[in-house]
Design a protein around this motif. Sequence first.
Motif, PDB file in Angstrom:
ATOM      1  N   ARG A  32      -2.392   8.065  -2.676  1.00  0.00           N
ATOM      2  CA  ARG A  32      -3.492   7.844  -1.751  1.00  0.00           C
ATOM      3  C   ARG A  32      -4.405   9.060  -1.747  1.00  0.00           C
ATOM      4  O   ARG A  32      -3.984  10.171  -2.056  1.00  0.00           O
ATOM      5  CB  ARG A  32      -2.986   7.566  -0.339  1.00  0.00           C
ATOM      6  N   TYR A  64       0.812  -1.217   0.000  1.00  0.00           N
ATOM      7  CA  TYR A  64       0.000   0.000   0.000  1.00  0.00           C
ATOM      8  C   TYR A  64       0.851   1.275   0.000  1.00  0.00           C
ATOM      9  O   TYR A  64       0.433   2.311  -0.494  1.00  0.00           O
ATOM     10  CB  TYR A  64      -0.942   0.011   1.218  1.00  0.00           C
ATOM     11  N   TYR A  91      -6.145   3.885  -2.024  1.00  0.00           N
ATOM     12  CA  TYR A  91      -4.852   3.966  -2.698  1.00  0.00           C
ATOM     13  C   TYR A  91      -5.037   3.656  -4.173  1.00  0.00           C
ATOM     14  O   TYR A  91      -5.864   2.814  -4.548  1.00  0.00           O
ATOM     15  CB  TYR A  91      -3.862   2.986  -2.074  1.00  0.00           C
TER      16      TYR A  91
END
Length: 750
Positions: free
Chosen positions: A322, A315, A334
């Motif tokens: 994001r 992530y 994201y």
Amino acid sequence: MAFKLIYSVVLLLTLWSTAGCDFLVEGVLQMECHDRYFMIAVDLAATGGPRFEAVDETGTYAITEDYAAKCGYSIGVLSLLGLVEFRASYFSCHTEKDDGFSFRFNLITTYDGEDAYYALNKTCSPPLPWSPREVTCEVNYMEVSVRSEIPCPAGFSDNWSTLEPLYSASTQDWQVTFQNLDEQLPPMNLSQARRKGYVFDLAHDRIVFRTPYGQPESYSTEVNGIPVEVVHATVFSRQSWVVIMVDMIAACSMDAGSYHSGYMIWDTPEALYPSLGSTQISLGLNGKLVEQAAAEQKGFIMARYNSTVKIGIPYNAEGGYRKSFVSNGIFEFYIFNLYLKQTSVDERHEETALRFHRTLVTPLLPSSLFTEDQTDVAEGEFTVYLGKVPRDVELTSLQLNGQEFEVPFSNAKTYTLTEFSKENAAMLHKLDINYTLIAIPGNDPYYYTVSVTALMAVSPPSFDASCTVSGIDFKLAYRSFDYLWDISIGSDRLTPALAARRGYTMSNDSHSLLLSVPLFTPGYKYQDITLKDFLGTFTILVRDHDTSEAKTSTIKTCLFNTTELIICSTNGWMTVVADLAVVLQSGEIPTKTHLMNSLCVPKEVDGTRVLFSFPLHSCGSIVKLSKGNVTYQNKIYFVRSENVTEGMTVQCTYPLASLQRLFSIHKFESDKEGFGNIIPFVEPTKAVPTRTTTEMTTTVAPQRTRTPSLHLPSFYPTARYIKVYRVQNQLPYLNKGTKETMQEKRFPRF
């Protein structure tokens, strides 16, 4: 047709930094040649919603959403950073395909209803050699190209020149047929296929086929549970008794990705095209490919099982973006622009290179805020940190105990909290905080509340004190609870009026109190006075606001240089440092210096400077009474010549109201300091008496007074000295009720 965005996502993009980029035209940040496409990055704010046109020798062509998918263009709007990314395939329409690939576009910007056109030109040469078959799965179209050199039986020409006019509307020789899962569709000529949105072309000895997603002749299927879109086209031409056929198959994984345990997962079948063994994978973000090993070092995951390639993107991968979202809470998602190359080799050792451009978006993930209470009870300050606030979320307002505060805070403002309880020298404070936050861009607010408390032991304030050349400075940094105490000098509460009356300099605001106390102002005590220096002490008291009881004190003693001074103490002593040079000729040194009683001589002598310290009722002092005051006067004599004695008159004046006893007993008490003067004089020598302890009167010749030409610092006045204490007035020597005016009287020396 109006331009529509191929995909519009709000990104926090760090990829396009303007540092190091050449600004080709206004608003254009970068133009780059990549391995299989050409890219333009444009500043959205500077271009006001840009549009693009393709340019060739036949004219200009507006690149709309439909035209982009058909002709090999894709446009991505990165609106949070204010950027537009435009990609063009090397085989896109209107590209001049000679020695290299030459692109010509018009960038159109609009301001105040007026269009401005900027020409953008670039020629690219692919950095990598072409594979026999190359397939591109873009975000809005599929494209496949194969080399035109096909092995033939001996004696047959391998001339594909008849394919060169494939894009021409007049061509009828070549046809195309599509095949889906169940049947072979009827053939159509290339003009019919082009009207349906398909493009066939011949460039750099390669046959090119391109189609938008979702065409009627394409079909969707699943391979190992993964959705795949396939278009199977066969182009053919019958020339005499020979039929030439070229199989053009484009197959792309349509997996939208999923989020699991901090990774964005994306799957593709490993066997979309025939392969003798495992396919080779290279991947990256934002068009930057790295080999599998290098990608894994950056935290990417690439695994194979059940003929499936599984890609895992962390992530927080570099190059990912994001975005925060507010809806009954703060959420985040994201975005990853995945670029992947999958290479396979078939049984004829022919290589197929398959490239994917995929925009992967995680679901909304809760963003859990937290607070950390770091309140400093000793300083009386609440300190509360709000943590895990996403960087695209802003604090717009703040309420403290229901009171609205400006954001950001101003250091010039303080806020005193309501006292909840005060028992056993402790105070409980409570702070209710209401944060209002919004995600940028956006208008929907999110409210986050927290309450913190602090049990505070309340102690009296304490001053910092420092010596200066001219006095003593005191500083007090306020705490929120310092209103519980009063500051006083002796018995008098410190106020701006008191400071002005006594000659103090006072600065008082919500943060601190600054008090500058010059020498010889009321409140000082003096010790160890010499001709060189002396000690001055000043005391500040802190009293309970309710009871007036003194709780603490700040006492500061400083060493000061002595010049000329006179001190009239509350216990009836006069201390004088005088410089006789003002009545002497230059270079003259006085002799036989004494007071009116010639037995009273200086304690110290240094050239023309002398120090006397004596009780007011001694050394031949004269007492003068006037309305409201009593003055004790003496003289410093020195012999100047046989006929003339010169010197200085020194005197201390006290208000009668401050004297507790006067003349009834031989004890001097005053609750106020006296005011002193040093006055030069000249008188005949014969007027200087030889005093005894029983003399009551003396005839004194007329006194000549002149103003001394002293060069003294301004902080050495000739009057107010030494702090005293207020007591009840007693004047026992006066007859009550009389209206007699007091005249100058002489009193015995003591």
